[in-house]
Every structure is written in C-alpha cells, then in structure tokens.
Scaffold this motif. Structure first.
Motif, PDB file in Angstrom:
ATOM      1  N   ARG A   2       0.822  -1.206   0.000  1.00 49.52           N
ATOM      2  CA  ARG A   2       0.000   0.000   0.000  1.00 49.52           C
ATOM      3  C   ARG A   2       0.863   1.266   0.000  1.00 49.52           C
ATOM      4  O   ARG A   2       0.536   2.262  -0.623  1.00 49.52           O
ATOM      5  CB  ARG A   2      -0.907  -0.039   1.219  1.00 49.52           C
ATOM      6  CG  ARG A   2      -1.999   0.931   1.178  1.00 49.52           C
ATOM      7  CD  ARG A   2      -2.947   0.657   2.305  1.00 49.52           C
ATOM      8  NE  ARG A   2      -4.139   1.420   2.069  1.00 49.52           N
ATOM      9  CZ  ARG A   2      -5.205   1.358   2.792  1.00 49.52           C
ATOM     10  NH1 ARG A   2      -5.249   0.524   3.807  1.00 49.52           N
ATOM     11  NH2 ARG A   2      -6.239   2.092   2.527  1.00 49.52           N
ATOM     12  N   ASN A   3       1.995   1.236   0.706  1.00 47.82           N
ATOM     13  CA  ASN A   3       2.899   2.387   0.761  1.00 47.82           C
ATOM     14  C   ASN A   3       3.551   2.646  -0.585  1.00 47.82           C
ATOM     15  O   ASN A   3       3.825   3.787  -0.933  1.00 47.82           O
ATOM     16  CB  ASN A   3       3.971   2.177   1.831  1.00 47.82           C
ATOM     17  CG  ASN A   3       3.405   2.274   3.231  1.00 47.82           C
ATOM     18  OD1 ASN A   3       2.369   2.901   3.428  1.00 47.82           O
ATOM     19  ND2 ASN A   3       4.069   1.650   4.189  1.00 47.82           N
ATOM     20  N   LYS A   5       2.197   2.076  -3.582  1.00 47.50           N
ATOM     21  CA  LYS A   5       1.190   2.738  -4.432  1.00 47.50           C
ATOM     22  C   LYS A   5       1.034   4.203  -4.054  1.00 47.50           C
ATOM     23  O   LYS A   5       0.951   5.070  -4.911  1.00 47.50           O
ATOM     24  CB  LYS A   5      -0.162   2.015  -4.318  1.00 47.50           C
ATOM     25  CG  LYS A   5      -0.274   0.778  -5.132  1.00 47.50           C
ATOM     26  CD  LYS A   5      -1.699   0.268  -5.089  1.00 47.50           C
ATOM     27  CE  LYS A   5      -1.845  -0.915  -6.011  1.00 47.50           C
ATOM     28  NZ  LYS A   5      -3.238  -1.379  -6.041  1.00 47.50           N
TER      29      LYS A   5
END
Length: 108
Positions: A2-3, A5
């Motif tokens: 997630r980081n 992206k």
C-alpha cells in the motif's frame, strides 16, 4: 504494498506539478510559440501595408516586462535599414514601429 502505491501516486502528482510550473514559467518569460506565430503574421501585415513595400522579418521576441511581442524587419530593397516593430495596445492597429529612429545595422 500500500505504501508503494501511495508513493507512486505522490511522485506522479509532484512530477505533474513541476512540469506544469515549468511550462508556465517558460511562457511567462518567452511567450508562446502560437503567440509568436500570430504576431509575426500581424507584424508583417502591419509594416508592409503601412509602407507599401515588402519587408523581411528577422526576429520575433517576447518582452516579459511589458508582456508584449516585438520584431525586427527590414525592407527587401534596403537590407541595411532595420525597423523595430512593437506590439502597442494604445494604437488602433495594435503595433507601432520606429521609423524616425531607423537603425543602420541589421540585428542577427
């Protein structure tokens, strides 16, 4: 995951902001290519109609301080006479030239 992206999105947005600012800064200091083309045609028409002779435009530039375009032209028959044509919003035709101050050298 997630980081990664989020980082990519931030970098893309930042790159877009930098690119937009760069294009804006260029147009502020150098004008736009389509603006130069438009004024080149209008300046050629202005000077040719005013003096009823053919002129050669040698250079078009943008003055960022006054936010106007100026051009250099000389009559085809007299290449040693240089006219400076300036965008002038205070005249009915939108341009003025320096006929009383004709220079004797052509700017290259």
């Amino acid at each position: 995951m997630r980081n990664i992206k989020a980082t990519k999105i931030i970098l893309i947005v930042f790159a877009g902001v930098i690119l937009s600012f760069s294009v804006y800064a260029y147009t502020v200091f150098y004008g736009t290519p389509w603006g130069k083309q438009k004024h080149e045609i209008k300046m050629d028409n202005y000077i040719s109609e005013k003096y009823q002779t053919d002129f050669v435009l040698t250079k078009i530039s943008y003055n960022f301080l006054s936010e106007t375009y100026q051009g250099y032209a000389y009559p085809k028959e007299h290449p040693n006479l240089l006219f400076i044509i300036e965008q002038d919003r205070d005249t009915p035709l939108g341009y003025s030239d320096n006929y009383p101050k004709v220079m004797w050298e052509v700017v290259s």
